[in-house]
Design a protein around this motif. Structure first.
Motif, PDB file in Angstrom:
ATOM      1  N   ALA A  62      48.024  42.716  42.772  1.00 37.27           N
ATOM      2  CA  ALA A  62      46.727  42.959  42.160  1.00 37.27           C
ATOM      3  C   ALA A  62      46.736  44.325  41.506  1.00 37.27           C
ATOM      4  N   GLY A  63      46.104  44.398  40.322  1.00 37.79           N
ATOM      5  CA  GLY A  63      46.049  45.665  39.609  1.00 37.79           C
ATOM      6  C   GLY A  63      47.055  45.774  38.489  1.00 37.79           C
ATOM      7  N   THR A  64      47.945  44.777  38.346  1.00 38.53           N
ATOM      8  CA  THR A  64      48.905  44.806  37.245  1.00 38.53           C
ATOM      9  C   THR A  64      48.291  44.287  35.952  1.00 38.53           C
ATOM     10  N   GLY A  65      47.024  43.883  36.005  1.00 37.88           N
ATOM     11  CA  GLY A  65      46.375  43.350  34.814  1.00 37.88           C
ATOM     12  C   GLY A  65      46.790  41.933  34.513  1.00 37.88           C
ATOM     13  N   ARG A  66      47.225  41.210  35.549  1.00 36.97           N
ATOM     14  CA  ARG A  66      47.716  39.839  35.347  1.00 36.97           C
ATOM     15  C   ARG A  66      46.670  38.955  34.680  1.00 36.97           C
ATOM     16  N   THR A  67      45.489  38.926  35.290  1.00 33.80           N
ATOM     17  CA  THR A  67      44.464  37.992  34.833  1.00 33.80           C
ATOM     18  C   THR A  67      44.035  38.288  33.408  1.00 33.80           C
ATOM     19  N   THR A  68      43.702  39.546  33.131  1.00 34.34           N
ATOM     20  CA  THR A  68      43.260  39.920  31.787  1.00 34.34           C
ATOM     21  C   THR A  68      44.364  39.691  30.770  1.00 34.34           C
TER      22      THR A  68
END
Length: 806
Positions: A62-68
């Protein structure tokens, strides 16, 4: 002896000139995601292969910008794809419990819905006009008048025959009867009794003959009446067909290329013609009239059968849909059949079928988090079934388990054309791979997002372009290049590697926002290096209260940690405490006791059930090292106990195994260990010091203690040489190293480390198997041999005592 590190080795500086700009204001923001070539390659493959089962599972922290990033990537790809069709549900006139699905080109769903609404309005007007016209009334009157004249003629003839035979044809409430007459008047019962038996018998026979003829005529009239009703019904159907056919022909021509629609129009036209009476104008019931509301409701329900339920409308799409489902409940994913209460009962029809996110994503892409899928009842199982069957089924979740006994709708399934992208932590992927038998077949593509990327000049410039995009998207001040360098150095610290950058852009964005706040406070035009430094410092300050309390206890000797002097069998180890949002290092005193015995190395933490399995393994390795190096020809005859002093929680990890070994060697050699040097590093049976984690926090934790107790220039840390690349210490520690007030010693072997800790030579092995005289190794070996001899003498004394006793 190991050579200590320089300040430049303790933190790899970033040259601001590499960014080739004065600030991000002059940069072009980069779109998409950087540093994830492997993951993007997997995404492209998975999205472009048109085969079943090649759905994608995106792994990453989480926090790697995966979703965006994935949503942006999918939207760019979807823009080049064709717009998928609309889907509608319509009434099934053959079986209302199975609504039909109709596929339409994008945008035509709403058009058909409006056309049907307008059509029904036109049909109402056309039918009312047709059935209230003078032509219709005249034509119907002609048909019925012929029948009425025929009926009247039949009864006139029967009446005339009856009069000739002395009877009168009279109609009563229970039917037609022939009554005898006398002188034109109905015969009373008294008059009838006065007649002779022969006369009464004659009247009876005549009455039977007339009644028989009457029944025959009535049967003919009823047959003619049935034929009349059929004729009137056919005429009404012809009138209705004539009145509305041209309306349907217009739509059939408009939708001629869509066989499903034309078939539906044919069914609607036939049903309207068969049920034309529902369109007759009826007087509005008076308010309060019994059953009036129910009649209106039933009339409305009947007319709703001609509506079109647009399940999926893609009229506003410019390409394939990309749906990010944030709350994947069963109904939100697969749709639902709504119900409404009517007169104490639940009612539903095809107009109450509602779409789910999978319907809206059909023909495109669905993005969903695995954690959300797994916590919502039946969502994961429903998704697997949908992907496996290749069709979208809308059903009540209770029906799936047989909980509902009431009959409900079973809408026609819709073919599935969908790529599913599931996002989750690596733990979920590997658990599903091992435990879910269908997972491997349904999610064949793994896109693994890394938490770090190489720190190259090109990567640093891309990093700056990403920061430029963040500034533009969030309305932040732009960043000077000296601040960019600070952010890059902090990114390497987050990555835990001088040669890497962190891809946890959520953390970088937080630092950027906080730096923007401090720049606002100072009315600065741009974010500068001091603002970034203050943001990092304040972020730590808000979270390090526990660390401060622990440091105070150490400074006041409540927790006993020495930073000066030398002690035998006692060393300062380093450990990391992770609070979740903040991790910090602290020293831990480790001591070793020694005696004659066969127990070997005893881990008190393990005996107290406070030691984890990895820590236990590290301690057991120590026995292997001691045996191979010092006791190859004599038994290892010692009993040494290791303990973390003043430790009241569990201990896990092997990063203190070299520290524990130094304590044992000090106790065996009786050579004191410097207390101004703290140690970290694991060790193998060959005496090689191995890399560990949390290096920066450990060093900084000991530095804080030394600073609190008196930083006199002698203190430092002993670290594995293989960890040097992971050093990204905070500026204060780096400056202390530069000033010679703090030292960092990288070592590759235990021999190198023991020389730093004791200022004595470790000693090389001589050809005769012994070590150089007077060295640490020589002292250890001699002590072990002495322990073995004492144990042998003690064992002989025991045997003699046993023999004497026997």
């Amino acid at each position: 002896m190991a050579r200590e590190l320089t300040a430049d080795q303790a933190r790899l500086k970033c040259d601001a000139a590499v960014f080739q700009c004065d600030s991000t204001e002059t940069l072009k923001p980069i779109e998409g995601i950087i540093g994830q070539e492997r993951a993007m390659s997997a995404l492209k493959f998975g999205l472009n292969i048109i085969k079943p089962g090649f759905n994608i599972f995106v792994l990453g922290s989480a926090g790697t910008g995966r979703t965006t990033a994935i949503k942006s990537f999918l939207e760019a790809m979807a823009a080049r794809k064709p717009v998928p069709p609309d889907w509608c549900y319509v009434h099934n006139f053959r079986d209302p419990y199975y609504p039909k699905a109709i596929k339409l080109p994008a945008g035509m769903g709403l058009t058909l819905q409006k056309d049907m609404k307008d059509l029904i309005d036109d049909v109402k007007r056309a039918l009312v006009q047709a059935f209230t016209s003078k032509e219709y009334a005249d034509r119907r009157g002609e048909v019925t008048e012929t029948y009425h004249r025929r009926r009247e003629a039949v009864f006139n003839v029967l009446s005339q025959k009856a009069e000739e035979k002395g009877f009168l044809l009279r109609e009563t409430q229970v039917g037609l009867f022939f009554i005898p007459i006398v002188n034109g008047q109905s015969m009373t019962e008294e008059d009838y009794k006065k007649l002779s038996a022969e006369t009464r018998e004659s009247l009876r026979r005549k009455q039977e003959e007339l009644t028989k003829e009457l029944n025959e005529q009535i049967a003919r009239l009823r047959s003619e009446e049935s034929a009349l009703q059929k004729q009137l019904e056919e005429m009404d159907h012809q009138v209705a067909h004539y009145a509305i056919n041209y309306l349907f022909e217009e739509l059939r021509k408009k939708y001629g290329q869509l066989p499903q629609v034309t078939d539906y129009l044919n069914d609607v036209e036939k049903d309207i013609i068969d049920n034309y009476e529902q369109f007759h104008a009826e007087p509005k019931p008076e308010e309060g009239e019994p059953l009036a509301a129910m009649q209106d409701m039933l009339r409305g329900q009947k007319l709703r059968t001609y509506e079109v339920n647009v399940l999926v409308d893609n009229s506003e799409l410019k390409g394939a849909p990309v749906i990010l489902e944030l709350n994947p409940t069963f109904n939100n994913l697969f749709g639902r059949i709504e119900k409404e209460a009517q007169f104490g009962a639940l009612y539903t029809d095809f107009t109450m079928i509602k779409s789910g996110s999978i319907h809206r994503a059909n023909g495109g892409y669905l993005v969903v988090r695995i954690e959300d899928l797994l916590v919502n009842f039946q969502s994961w199982e429903g998704l697997k079934r949908t992907l496996r069957d290749g069709k979208l089924v809308i059903e009540e979740i209770g029906e799936r388990f047989g909980f509902l006994a009431t009959k409900s709708l079973r809408p026609e399934p819709i073919p599935l054309d969908l790529k599913v992208v599931v996002i989750g932590e690596p733990m979920f992927y590997y658990l599903l791979l091992r435990l879910d038998l269908e997972f491997r077949e349904l999610f064949k593509v793994k896109a693994d997002f890394d938490s770090v990327m190489d720190r190259t000049d090109a990567a640093l410039r891309d990093y700056a372009a990403v920061i430029c995009r963040m500034c533009q998207e969030e309305g932040l001040k732009h960043v000077r290049r000296d601040a960019l360098a600070k952010i890059a150095e902090h990114s390497s610290r987050l990555a835990g590697d001088q040669e890497k950058l962190s891809t946890l852009f959520a953390d970088i964005a937080d630092i950027l926002r906080e730096a923007n706040f401090w720049a606002d406070e100072e009315k600065a035009a741009l974010i500068e290096a001091p603002h970034v430094a203050k943001a990092i410092e304040q972020k730590v300050y808000r979270s390090n209260l526990i660390q401060q309390h622990i440091n105070e206890l150490i400074a006041k000797d409540v927790f006993m940690i020495g930073t000066k002097g030398e002690v035998v069998g006692q060393v300062n180890g380093l450990e990391v405490i992770d609070l979740g949002d903040f991790a910090f290092g602290k020293p831990a005193r480790i001591t070793a006791s020694l005696g004659v015995g066969r127990e070997g190395v005893i881990d008190i933490e393990r005996e107290a059930k406070l030691g984890g399995p990895i820590h236990t393994k590290g301690v057991l390795i120590l026995s292997g090292y001691l045996t191979e190096k010092y006791a190859a020809n004599v038994p290892l005859s010692l009993s040494t106990r290791l303990v973390f002093e003043q430790s009241y929680e569990g201990v896990e990890g092997d990063s203190a195994s070299s520290t524990e070994l130094y304590a044992i060697l000090s106790r065996l050699s009786e050579m004191p260990i410097k207390q101004n040097i703290a140690i970290t590093g694991s060790v193998n049976q060959k005496g090689e010091v191995q890399a560990i984690g949390g290096l920066n926090q450990k060093i900084e934790g000991f530095f804080e203690i030394c600073k609190a107790k008196d930083l006199d220039g002698s203190q430092g840390v002993l670290i594995p040489a293989s960890n040097v690349r992971h050093l990204m210490l905070k500026e204060e520690v780096v400056e202390a190293v530069r000033a010679g007030k703090f030292h960092i010693y990288p070592v590759r072997t235990i021999d190198e480390g023991i020389e730093v800790l004791t200022s004595l030579k470790a000693g090389q092995r001589l050809p005769d198997g012994n070590f150089e005289p007077g060295t640490i190794n020589d002292k250890v070996q001699r002590r072990l041999i002495a322990l073995a001899e004492r144990l042998r003498e003690f064992s002989k004394g025991e045997e003699k005592a046993k023999s004497a006793a026997s």
